[in-house]
Design an enzyme around this catalytic site. Structure first.
Site, PDB file in Angstrom:
ATOM      1  N   ASP A 197       0.847  -0.895   0.068  1.00 42.19           N
ATOM      2  CA  ASP A 197       0.235   0.330   0.095  1.00 42.19           C
ATOM      3  C   ASP A 197       1.008   1.337   0.646  1.00 42.19           C
ATOM      4  O   ASP A 197       2.144   1.106   0.231  1.00 42.19           O
ATOM      5  CB  ASP A 197      -0.900   0.178   1.514  1.00 42.19           C
ATOM      6  N   ASP A 199      -0.236   5.261   1.140  1.00 43.14           N
ATOM      7  CA  ASP A 199      -0.740   6.076   1.968  1.00 43.14           C
ATOM      8  C   ASP A 199      -0.504   5.323   3.574  1.00 43.14           C
ATOM      9  O   ASP A 199      -0.551   4.406   3.367  1.00 43.14           O
ATOM     10  CB  ASP A 199      -1.903   6.783   1.620  1.00 43.14           C
ATOM     11  N   SER A 285      -2.819   1.630  -4.747  1.00 43.29           N
ATOM     12  CA  SER A 285      -3.187   2.397  -4.078  1.00 43.29           C
ATOM     13  C   SER A 285      -4.317   2.495  -3.985  1.00 43.29           C
ATOM     14  O   SER A 285      -4.837   2.936  -5.417  1.00 43.29           O
ATOM     15  CB  SER A 285      -2.233   3.948  -3.947  1.00 43.29           C
ATOM     16  N   GLY A 286      -4.606   3.213  -2.953  1.00 39.27           N
ATOM     17  CA  GLY A 286      -6.288   4.067  -3.190  1.00 39.27           C
ATOM     18  C   GLY A 286      -6.473   5.402  -3.520  1.00 39.27           C
ATOM     19  O   GLY A 286      -7.610   5.923  -3.474  1.00 39.27           O
TER      20      GLY A 286
END
Length: 410
Positions: A197, A199, A285-286
């Site tokens: 991931d 963030d 990543s979102g």
């Protein structure tokens, strides 16, 4: 080797064959190992096993050898000679008679990595007791690192990996240490794919909050982000709501946000070392491709995927384009990256901190919750709760010396 030559026989020690365990301990100095085996060579013994460890300048050297020909008289001479040599080296010696080799290790073999900051005697005792309580036997312990955390690895046999992992997860939580349990075998040294991931994992920031700061709505966005990461809100719904608040920002803010991104301590070290080991590294990543594409280029990542902020006429529209990278999407991307890398899913490692990482963490061969929310720590295979991303290397059996070597050869 020519056809007329006969290959040397492989030493096989039967259970009833007399053997001697020779133990030497004392202050370490050059020549001890060679000196012991020069002494033993005079009695034509064969080496069955060797173990040596040096701790704070003190050496313990163990050699399991066949008993010398000539019965008790020859063994007595060997004992006297070894003790005399040890005394001349200001060492201590112990020789134990027995039969056969080491007993076979039990089925079910695992590597248990323990990270402590610090690692206390109390927590070490508790971990060891838990291992024993599952029916496991600790065959070997050695230190992987002393900085930035103390990391030690236990080689355990006699119990199944999943059983051990479940038992130690509870103990780790109670003792405030991080414990990872992985199955032993060749696969641990095989090429791997590491997917992270972004963030609050690869970087210290939440990218959407950096954008929101420029739009004057940081507090509002941060609250929604926190609820989504705790699993209280649907991620896609929360993403659209947060991005809508960015509508009207000038596209020049992208460069400002890129400059504000702060890598997590140890991130560069982690990626550099993994790449030197031949691993492939990716991020999902979102957040947004406007940042992950830059990270991919800067860090030499093999894979990167994220959402994309829509920009029209030099302004952010408050919308995202393309397929949303959400909780399920991250797991799909892990599988896609693994297929493209030619790495079995069992050889993948996923690292994340939020609820939307859970599917990815569970799909990977090893899922690591990095300074994660409680719901994620409970569901992941293992958790790391120190602020150094490169500690993940120790979970893979990489030592601090190997990390430093990778740095030296840049």
């Amino acid at each position: 080797m020519s056809a007329s030559q006969t290959p040397p026989a492989t030493l096989v020690t039967g259970d009833d064959e007399p053997t001697l365990l020779v133990k030497i301990f004392g202050k370490d100095r050059p020549g001890i190992t060679a000196g012991l085996f020069d002494t033993l060579a005079a009695y034509a013994v064969d080496v069955v096993d060797i173990e040596q460890v040096v701790t704070r300048g003190r050496i313990t050297l163990c050699a399991l050898v066949t008993a010398p020909e000539g019965g008790a008289h020859a063994e007595g001479e060997l004992r006297a000679t070894v003790h005399s040599w040890a005394e001349s080296m200001r060492m201590q010696a112990e020789i134990i008679s027995g039969r056969g080799d080491n007993r076979p290790r039990g089925t079910g073999r695992s590597h248990v990595t323990v990270l402590g900051h610090p690692l206390t005697a109390e927590s070490t005792a508790a971990i060891a007791a838990r291992i024993t309580g599952t029916g496991g036997n600790i065959d070997r312990i050695f230190r992987l690192a002393k900085y930035p955390v103390t990391a030690v690895e236990f080689a355990v046999s006699g119990t199944e990996t999943e059983t051990l992992r479940t038992a130690l997860a509870l103990e780790a939580h109670e003792r405030g240490v991080d414990v990872a349990v992985v199955a032993a075998g060749l696969q641990r040294r095989a090429q791997r794919l590491i997917v992270m991931d972004v963030d609050s994992t690869l970087i210290q920031d939440e990218v959407i909050e950096l954008f929101a700061a420029h739009a004057g709505c940081e507090a509002e966005v941060a609250e929604v982000t926190a609820r989504a990461m705790r699993g209280e809100l649907d991620f896609e719904e929360s993403l659209h709501a947060r991005v809508a608040l960015l509508a009207g920002l000038d596209e020049s803010v992208v460069d400002k946000v890129r400059a504000e991104v702060r890598l997590t301590p140890g991130a560069r070290t982690l990626i550099r070392t993994l790449k030197r080991l031949g691993y492939q590294v990716g991020v999902v990543s979102g957040g947004f491709t406007q940042v992950t594409d830059d990270l991919q280029e800067r860090l030499g990542l093999d894979f990167a995927s994220a959402n994309t902020l829509e920009i029209a006429d030099g302004k952010l529209t408050g919308r995202v384009t393309g397929e949303i990278v959400d909780r399920a999407g991250k797991a799909r991307l892990l599988r896609r990256f693994a297929a493209e890398a030619g790495v079995p899913l069992a050889q993948t490692v996923a690292i994340g901190d939020g609820a939307n990482d859970l599917d990815m963490l569970n799909a990977a061969g090893l899922g690591v919750a990095f300074n994660a929310k409680p719901v994620v720590r409970q569901a992941a295979h293992t958790a790391v709760n120190v602020p150094f991303l490169d500690t993940v290397l120790y979970l893979l059996g990489v030592t601090r010396e190997e990390v430093e070597a990778a740095r030296t050869h840049e």
